[in-house]
Design an enzyme around this catalytic site. Structure first.
Site, mmCIF file in Angstrom:
data_model
loop_
_atom_site.group_PDB
_atom_site.id
_atom_site.type_symbol
_atom_site.label_atom_id
_atom_site.label_comp_id
_atom_site.label_asym_id
_atom_site.label_seq_id
_atom_site.Cartn_x
_atom_site.Cartn_y
_atom_site.Cartn_z
ATOM 1 N N ASN B 99 -12.310 -1.104 2.030
ATOM 2 C CA ASN B 99 -11.522 -0.494 3.093
ATOM 3 C C ASN B 99 -10.197 -0.054 2.476
ATOM 4 O OD1 ASN B 99 -9.276 -0.863 5.261
ATOM 5 N ND2 ASN B 99 -11.134 -0.718 6.471
ATOM 6 N N CYS B 130 -5.167 1.285 11.480
ATOM 7 C CA CYS B 130 -4.540 -0.029 11.560
ATOM 8 C C CYS B 130 -3.327 0.033 12.477
ATOM 9 C CB CYS B 130 -4.113 -0.537 10.183
ATOM 10 S SG CYS B 130 -3.250 -2.121 10.312
#
Lengths: 258, 304
Positions: B99, B130
């Site tokens: 990721n 995020c």
């Protein structure tokens, strides 16, 4: 150390105090080796508002009876639900987790184990392990009142026990760091577990006296295995996981204002 | 035994169950509990160009059927990953996916370029979602323009399978997915966490150090299923579904909504062996329903 997910069976659930439960659990096969100061992540079944497991320190391991003990302080819905399990019921645990306390290097080393409130829990098994290597542990246990001082009989079997209570109902009145034993014996190391203000004052005392000191932390935790990075503590090497790198830290590695 | 194999772009998965970034460390943390090679893939912790300490403690609070976190992409940076972590995980025989996150387009590109050099990393999951970092992160994922810009730039340097992780904190997730598809993504994964907040009413302060955090766990599952359903109808590239999956039943909802594969996240915290149970449960369900292959149920939903 290898970690296990185990279905343990409740042998006994006693209430040494209205706010605590002492769970004695066993397993069909031999329990794995556990170190003093390590903990378990216990699944809470039957509590609709509890989602995560609860990290609970290992109170005692009796390998002869194949039992592991957990002293549960009934704090919120999760621990209150756990405290209701009955004999014969199953409790799912992941253990052993974390690093554990430092054992004495020789039987001559004088180790002081300081506990406050439910923080006394891991010190019982730690005291047993110290005794097994031929040293004698000294316990300094503090609580609000005499009835909050748990498992005293077991502590007495393992070593010398000194107590303080805030109301003076047992031992010396005041806090653990005010106890007169600290002026009488020069200890080689202090291991402490309890409320953070207590551990900070123990750390301050140890630092001032030049005594090695380690503390067991209880930051809010999710995974318990170092994966989610939620339970971090600020250290000289940056954020460290209390669950994996701790729960026991040397005070010199923490950034506490002491 | 049903055929559980699926493809995400050119990436072949032996089964559709992967573990979600940030919930499974680098895999090794769970090797006492499961055989990691039984998974379809492992998506390791969010990796950025430079070392990040993440946000201050407290970073986590339990919520009804879930939890809120604001870890803030704590990681040691891509160089550390390549030199110290990769050698340790490269021989795990499943798809080890990294990721990738960043604060600027240049950060994302530089990180993806480094990961591209690693033979045993067949794919990246580009995290443009995020919610716990001040700059970058979700900022790219909430507009079609921002998402396009970063995906196009990474596509130029990243030659293997590019999965883009989408944020649910948007008005129209399908339009973001389309923009990402048009910019060269091989797949989209969704959803990342939903922004939330919990307040300590006695202290009158939030329970998290940056006030807000990302909500995960079963609490968000219906939102995730709905978004996977919308996105799967809008794009042709394969969709990876995640959000609150705790068992095979949940996973099958995602497949029917159009997901080709799924990720298990927060459930790993409650049962570190859950991912394998979900994989086995999917197989059992397919067998019980006479399905020879998982592909028979992907996108099989009939609207009510």
């Amino acid at each position: 150390m290898k970690k296990y997910i185990l279905d343990l069976r409740v042998v006994e659930n006693s209430s040494p105090h209205p706010r605590y439960a002492l769970l004695k659990l066993t397993h069909d096969s031999k329990l794995p080796e556990m170190l003093p100061g390590q903990f378990a992540e216990i699944r809470i079944d039957g509590s609709k508002n509890t989602f995560l497991r609860r990290p609970i320190s290992i109170n005692y391991v009796d390998y002869e009876r194949n039992e592991v003990w957990f002293l549960i302080a009934k704090v919120g819905e999760g621990t209150k639900t756990l405290a209701k399990v009955q004999s014969g019921e199953i409790v799912n645990v992941i253990l052993p987790l974390g690093n554990g306390f430092t054992l004495p290097l020789s039987p001559k080393q004088k180790i002081l184990l300081v506990g406050g409130g439910v923080g006394i829990a891991p010190l019982l098994y730690f005291g047993k392990c110290i005794k097994e290597i031929g040293a004698e542990p000294t316990f300094l246990l503090g609580a609000k009142s005499a009835s909050d001082l748990l498992e005293l009989d077991q502590f007495h079997e393992l070593g010398s026990v000194y107590t303080t209570t805030e109301d003076g109902s047992m031992g010396e009145k005041g806090f653990v760091t005010q106890h007169s034993i600290l002026n009488q014996i020069r200890f080689d190391r202090i291991s402490a577990c309890g409320p953070k203000p207590m551990m900070i004052s123990v750390a301050r005392y140890a630092k001032a006296e030049g005594i090695e000191c380690e503390v067991s932390l209880e930051n809010k935790m999710a995974c318990g295995v170092g994966a989610c990075l939620c339970c971090v503590e600020n250290t000289t090497e940056g954020h460290k996981c209390v669950c994996k790198d701790g729960p026991v830290f040397n005070i010199n590695d923490l950034l506490w204002q002491i | 035994m049903a055929d559980l194999r699926v493809k995400i772009g050119s990436l072949e998965l032996k089964n559709p169950v992967m573990t979600a970034s940030g919930t499974f460390g680098y895999g090794k943390e769970f090797e006492d509990f499961i055989n990691l090679e039984d998974l379809g893939g492992i998506i390791v912790k969010g990796t950025t160009l430079n070392h990040r300490e993440g946000n201050a403690y407290p970073r986590m609070v339990e919520t009804p059927s879930g939890m809120l976190n604001c870890v803030g992409l704590q990681n040691k940076g891509v160089d550390y990953f390549c030199n110290h972590i990769y050698p340790d995980i490269k021989d795990i025989n499943t798809n080890m996916i990294v990721n990738v996150s960043g604060s600027t387009v240049e950060d994302y590109v530089a990180t993806a370029e480094r990961i591209n050099e690693l033979d045993k990393i067949p794919a990246i999951e580009l995290n443009i979602s995020c919610p716990n970092v001040k700059s970058g992160g979700m900022a790219f994922g909430v507009t079609c323009e921002g998402a396009s810009e970063v995906v196009k730039a990474v596509r130029k340097v990243y030659k293997k399978t590019l999965i883009v992780k989408l944020s649910p904190n948007v008005t129209d997730i399908a339009s973001i997915a389309k923009a990402v598809e048009a910019s060269g993504a091989d797949s989209v994964s969704l959803i990342n966490t939903l922004m939330g907040m919990v307040i300590d009413i006695e202290k009158r302060i939030p329970m998290l150090s940056i006030n807000t955090g990302g909500l995960s766990g079963p609490a968000i599952r219906p939102v995730a299923v709905r978004m996977v359903w919308q996105v799967a109808k809008a794009v042709k590239i394969p969709v990876v579904g995640l959000g609150g999956i705790v068992n095979a039943h949940d996973a099958i909802e995602f497949f029917m909504a159009g997901a080709s594969a799924i990720e298990i996240g927060t459930a790993n915290f409650i049962d570190p062996a859950v991912s394998i149970k979900v994989k086995n449960g999917i197989n059992d369900w397919l067998d019980a329903h006479g399905c020879k292959s998982l592909l028979e149920i992907v996108g099989s939903l009939k609207d009510y």
